[in-house]
Each structure stands twice: as C-alpha cells, then as structure tokens.
Design an enzyme around this catalytic site. Structure first.
Site, PDB file in Angstrom:
ATOM      1  N   SER A   1       0.867  -1.182   0.000  1.00 44.49           N
ATOM      2  CA  SER A   1       0.000   0.000   0.000  1.00 44.49           C
ATOM      3  C   SER A   1       0.898   1.224   0.000  1.00 44.49           C
ATOM      4  O   SER A   1       2.104   1.127   0.272  1.00 44.49           O
ATOM      5  CB  SER A   1      -0.880  -0.019   1.262  1.00 44.49           C
ATOM      6  OG  SER A   1      -1.448   1.248   1.531  1.00 44.49           O
TER       7      SER A   1
ATOM      8  N   TYR B   1      -2.043  -1.029  10.347  1.00 37.78           N
ATOM      9  CA  TYR B   1      -2.031  -1.261   8.899  1.00 37.78           C
ATOM     10  C   TYR B   1      -0.715  -0.784   8.296  1.00 37.78           C
ATOM     11  O   TYR B   1      -0.089  -1.481   7.484  1.00 37.78           O
ATOM     12  CB  TYR B   1      -3.224  -0.531   8.286  1.00 37.78           C
ATOM     13  CG  TYR B   1      -3.410  -0.714   6.802  1.00 37.78           C
ATOM     14  CD1 TYR B   1      -4.079  -1.826   6.303  1.00 37.78           C
ATOM     15  CD2 TYR B   1      -2.956   0.246   5.894  1.00 37.78           C
ATOM     16  CE1 TYR B   1      -4.277  -1.987   4.943  1.00 37.78           C
ATOM     17  CE2 TYR B   1      -3.146   0.095   4.532  1.00 37.78           C
ATOM     18  CZ  TYR B   1      -3.808  -1.018   4.057  1.00 37.78           C
ATOM     19  OH  TYR B   1      -3.992  -1.175   2.708  1.00 37.78           O
TER      20      TYR B   1
END
Length: 275
Positions: A154, A167
């Site tokens: 990401s 995350y």
C-alpha cells in the site's frame, strides 16, 4: 494477448476487489488461476466481508476469459490450510509460476487507543498471512525453475498514515519481507516485488467507516462527498484508482517483460507518495 500463456497463478483475496481483477486480467492473458479467499468476516474489521458467491463470480469471470480456475475458501492465518490449498491447486493445474499475495484487511483506530486484538489481527492477516502464502508457494516456484511473487502492500508501506498504525506497520513489514525474499529466492530465478496502491475503489474503502474518517464533519458521507475529500491524497486529480489499474501493474511484474525486475516497490498511487 497471451503474455501469461501456459502460466499458473495463485492469488489470495481473489473473491473480489484487486484479487478478482488480478485473476480476470491474468486469465485474459492466458493464465490459469488458483483462487483463495476467506469468504467471511474477520474480527475487528467493519468492512463488509467477501462471500462464497463472490468467489463463485470470480470463477465465472475467469472461465469466461478462457482460463481454468480452482477455488478454495481459505484463511491466510491458517498455515495448514494455506499449504494444503496451494498443494491441491498445483496438483490440479500442473504447476505454479506466479504468486499474488493480495488478501488483506483494514480498520481504523488511533495507535494509543488501539486494542491488542486489533493490532494482532492486522499483523496476522496483512503481514504473517503474506509470509505464509510465500512460504507455501515458494517450493513450487523453485520446482518450476523460477517465477514471480507479487506482494500487495500500500502507499502505507511507503509513508505514514493517520489512524492506521497497525495497517501501516504491516504494510511496511511486507516491504521488508519482499526485499528479504528477493535476495533469498534470486538464485532460483524467482523475482519478488511489491505493489503499492493508493485508495482503490473496492469495499475496503467504500464503506461508512472509511468515508467518515475522510469527512468527520458529516453524519452520513455520500460517495460523491467521499470522492471530493479523497482527491486530496493524490497528485493526479482523482479520488481513487480502479482494481484493474493494480492488476495491470501486477500483470507486468508477472510477465517476461519484467524478467529482470526484482526487489522493487512499485507505486500505483496517482502520485500520492510524492505529495
């Protein structure tokens, strides 16, 4: 067409979103697919879960595109299940050339207020699940004489984001894992790279929890209001990218066009990591 002709790809998180887009795009280019997904809820996650019907739809789309496909409902937190599903898929389709570790979850909470279970679940799925996928598949790539591993990270693997410390940590960890594996597997002609999308138009962001984080001033956030706020993340004037944009980047890394590309972090981010 035919950039992956005769290849077999294993994809986790294949029931929808990026995983489905990878499966379909790869099939369009000649690959057969081993499609794995949990097809169910994960504790601590508010995103609506994928379902067996979603995985069936991926299978239909891959078949429509001309690819063979085998599907299994598998939780990447389950070591034995991941290994068994991998081995069965390889037996069914005759080998393995490409691995896309795509399965992932998201949730939001400030780091200092985060529960232990929210932290641990995120790492178990988004980092350790990637490790388990790579460990289960690597021997098959070695047996094949080479291949390509693509780990979906990401923009949070390249920069810090607010409200998602767990995350961000997991996605940074994926980069470290990718670089280590690239070194370890290079003697076997296996390339390992990571892909770093900005927001992608999937259920992972198109839900009330994520929308509210972008527009905390509103009680209910519409798609249009979310889009307006999300544009601020990217250099290009778009709120998010489509799953096929990520799949196309993965297709390049999986193909012989990228035969000498390994250990790279490839952003598909509309410039967001450079803002």
């Amino acid at each position: 067409m035919g950039r992956l002709q005769g290849k077999v790809a294993l994809i986790t998180g294949a029931a929808r979103g990026i995983g489905r887009a990878q499966a379909v795009r790869f099939a369009q280019e000649g690959a057969d697919v081993i499609a794995l997904d949990i097809c169910g809820a994960v504790d601590t996650v508010r995103t609506p879960p994928s379902t067996p019907a979603d995985l069936d739809e991926t299978a239909r789309l891959v078949s429509e595109a001309g690819g063979r496909i085998v599907t299994e409902i598998v939780d990447v937190r389950d070591t034995e299940a991941v290994q068994a599903a991998t081995d069965r898929g390889v037996d069914d389709l005759g080998g393995l050339d490409i691995v896309c570790a795509t399965a992932g979850i998201t949730s939001r909470e400030s780091a200092v207020d985060m529960s232990e279970i929210a932290w641990q679940t995120m790492l178990d799925v988004n980092l350790t699940g990637v490790f388990r996928t790579c460990r289960a598949t690597a021997p098959h790539l070695v047996e094949r004489g080479g291949g390509s591993m693509i780990l979906i990270s990401s923009i949070a693997g390249l920069r810090g984001l607010v409200g998602v410390a767990h995350y961000t940590s997991a996605k940074h960890g994926v980069v470290g894992l990718m670089r280590a594996l690239a070194n370890e597997l290079a003697p076997h002609n296996i390339r390992v790279n990571s892909v770093h999308p900005t927001n992608v138009d999937t259920p992972m962001i198109q839900n009330d929890s994520v929308r509210a984080a972008f527009r905390p001033d509103l009680d209910h956030v519409s798609r249009e209001e979310f889009a307006e706020a999300a544009c601020s993340m990217n250099m290009l004037p778009i709120p998010w990218i489509d799953p096929v944009d990520v799949a196309n980047a993965c297709l390049f890394l999986a193909s012989d066009e990228a035969r000498y590309i390994t250990a790279v972090t490839l952003p598909v981010d509309a410039g967001s990591t450079q803002r």
